[in-house]
Scaffold this motif. Structure first.
Motif, PDB file in Angstrom:
ATOM      1  N   PHE A 245       5.420  20.010  54.753  1.00 47.29           N
ATOM      2  CA  PHE A 245       5.392  21.333  55.363  1.00 47.29           C
ATOM      3  C   PHE A 245       5.528  21.286  56.887  1.00 47.29           C
ATOM      4  N   ARG A 246       5.626  20.090  57.451  1.00 46.66           N
ATOM      5  CA  ARG A 246       5.739  19.970  58.901  1.00 46.66           C
ATOM      6  C   ARG A 246       7.200  19.931  59.316  1.00 46.66           C
ATOM      7  N   ASP A 247       7.461  20.391  60.547  1.00 53.62           N
ATOM      8  CA  ASP A 247       8.815  20.288  61.097  1.00 53.62           C
ATOM      9  C   ASP A 247       9.195  18.827  61.296  1.00 53.62           C
ATOM     10  N   ALA A 248       8.212  17.989  61.643  1.00 49.32           N
ATOM     11  CA  ALA A 248       8.457  16.561  61.836  1.00 49.32           C
ATOM     12  C   ALA A 248       7.277  15.798  61.251  1.00 49.32           C
ATOM     13  N   PRO A 249       7.518  14.674  60.581  1.00 45.82           N
ATOM     14  CA  PRO A 249       6.415  13.919  59.970  1.00 45.82           C
ATOM     15  C   PRO A 249       5.529  13.268  61.024  1.00 45.82           C
ATOM     16  N   THR A 250       4.303  13.025  60.635  1.00 42.85           N
ATOM     17  CA  THR A 250       3.370  12.288  61.478  1.00 42.85           C
ATOM     18  C   THR A 250       2.859  11.094  60.686  1.00 42.85           C
ATOM     19  N   GLY A 251       2.195  10.208  61.373  1.00 40.62           N
ATOM     20  CA  GLY A 251       1.594   9.066  60.676  1.00 40.62           C
ATOM     21  C   GLY A 251       1.807   7.773  61.425  1.00 40.62           C
ATOM     22  N   ARG A 252       1.243   6.736  60.853  1.00 36.66           N
ATOM     23  CA  ARG A 252       1.310   5.405  61.443  1.00 36.66           C
ATOM     24  C   ARG A 252       1.749   4.433  60.366  1.00 36.66           C
ATOM     25  N   ILE A 253       2.755   3.612  60.676  1.00 35.59           N
ATOM     26  CA  ILE A 253       3.269   2.627  59.729  1.00 35.59           C
ATOM     27  C   ILE A 253       2.911   1.239  60.239  1.00 35.59           C
ATOM     28  N   ARG A 254       2.286   0.432  59.386  1.00 40.51           N
ATOM     29  CA  ARG A 254       2.026  -0.982  59.719  1.00 40.51           C
ATOM     30  C   ARG A 254       2.931  -1.850  58.845  1.00 40.51           C
TER      31      ARG A 254
ATOM     32  N   ALA B 221       5.577   9.375  53.944  1.00 43.37           N
ATOM     33  CA  ALA B 221       6.825   9.999  54.380  1.00 43.37           C
ATOM     34  C   ALA B 221       7.461   9.227  55.529  1.00 43.37           C
ATOM     35  N   ALA B 222       6.651   8.783  56.483  1.00 39.18           N
ATOM     36  CA  ALA B 222       7.201   8.064  57.633  1.00 39.18           C
ATOM     37  C   ALA B 222       7.873   6.764  57.208  1.00 39.18           C
ATOM     38  N   LEU B 223       7.292   6.081  56.221  1.00 41.32           N
ATOM     39  CA  LEU B 223       7.899   4.842  55.739  1.00 41.32           C
ATOM     40  C   LEU B 223       9.209   5.140  55.023  1.00 41.32           C
ATOM     41  N   ARG B 224       9.237   6.185  54.227  1.00 42.30           N
ATOM     42  CA  ARG B 224      10.477   6.555  53.543  1.00 42.30           C
ATOM     43  C   ARG B 224      11.583   6.844  54.552  1.00 42.30           C
ATOM     44  N   LEU B 225      11.239   7.519  55.637  1.00 38.72           N
ATOM     45  CA  LEU B 225      12.236   7.861  56.650  1.00 38.72           C
ATOM     46  C   LEU B 225      12.711   6.615  57.404  1.00 38.72           C
ATOM     47  N   LEU B 226      11.812   5.658  57.638  1.00 39.82           N
ATOM     48  CA  LEU B 226      12.234   4.421  58.296  1.00 39.82           C
ATOM     49  C   LEU B 226      13.209   3.655  57.407  1.00 39.82           C
TER      50      LEU B 226
END
Length: 302
Positions: free
Chosen positions: A90-99, A285-290
């Protein structure tokens, strides 16, 4: 007792300690110091009135009360974390931290070419890269995903290809070849100085080649053994011996004339890089986008 906001935060710290059985690794996962975790745990134990963890200089184990607490709250906290992750839809841009845990060579070859575009596209995402050739359990060490060559990914993980297959070659500085001659066949290596490599599982790497009868591995001689590409390159460029590695690592130096490939007719091709992660939970989501960005930009082909 009434559960406070401080209790909820400290419960999450406790769960990280319980997963890793190590304050430093738990701190790396959460982005806080080991001393902050220790302080939080002591406060939680004081408020609960029970000891949750046995700590010594060498080990961290859960008490009976700690085991009971972990079993009771682990699933609800996982559900909360997944619910927060699901809000990325639901966000315009994803947030989060990927290790990420990656081999040393994968950082410059695979990630460095794509991270500028990725960070520009997704400014609210943080990426932590631990570049190491040691074979680590990514779950136990708090990583969201790992990168390895295909064929070395743990069988219980979900894997996706990130590159084409990669060529492995032998290279040396021209001054070394002028002084010691150029090997024509793999068996000629026995008369040369080779920079030997100790791989992530502690074994010496046997240089692999492909001949008329198929692939074979050669244990090479050498007085210098290293476990990291940058050190190998520095020594090889200084004329200390022959090197074995991924062709893309040597390519810029070959273009400048600082290195020369040898035994090219015997070079072999190995599986490319794959990213892997546990299959039992949803991919962040951030990992999928990377992953999508790497597969789109294809720094090592596909």
């Amino acid at each position: 007792m009434t559960v406070t906001r401080s209790d909820l935060a400290d419960f999450s710290y406790f769960l990280a300690i319980a997963r890793h059985r190590n304050f430093r690794l738990a701190g790396l996962e959460l982005g806080v110091s080991a001393s902050a975790l220790s302080h939080a745990l002591k406060g939680l134990e004081s408020r609960l009135g029970v000891r949750l963890v046995h700590r010594t200089n060498r080990s961290v184990t859960l008490t009976e009360a700690g085991e009971e607490l972990r079993a009771a709250i682990a699933t609800p906290f996982e559900a909360i974390g997944q619910a927060a992750e699901n809000l990325n839809r639901f966000r315009d841009a994803p947030t989060g931290r990927i290790r990420l845990n990656v081999p040393v060579d994968a950082a410059p070859l695979l990630l460095a070419p794509v991270l500028p575009a990725f960070m520009d596209r997704y400014p609210d995402v943080e990426v932590e890269i631990v570049a190491s050739n040691r074979l680590l359990d990514i779950v136990d060490n708090g990583f969201d995903a790992g990168i390895r060559h295909g064929g070395t990914v743990p069988e219980d993980m979900v894997a996706q290809r990130l590159s084409a297959d990669l060529r492995w070659v032998v290279a040396a500085a021209p001054p070394y070849l002028d002084r010691h001659g150029t090997p024509e066949r793999p068996e000629d290596l026995q008369a040369h100085r080779c920079l030997r490599v100790r791989i992530g599982d502690g074994n010496l790497y046997r240089w692999e080649f492909k001949g008329p009868d198929g692939e074979f591995a050669v244990p090479v001689p050498g007085r210098i053994t290293i476990d990291e590409t940058r050190a190998m390159l520095a020594l090889g460029l200084a004329g200390m011996g022959l090197m074995y590695g991924l062709e893309p690592i040597f390519a810029p130096f070959c273009e400048r004339g600082d290195l020369r490939l040898v035994l090219e007719d015997w070079a072999t091709t190995g599986p490319g890089y794959h990213i892997y992660y546990p299959g039992r939970r949803q991919v962040p989501a951030a990992l999928r986008l990377l992953i999508a960005t790497i597969r789109e930009l294809r720094p090592l082909g596909f």
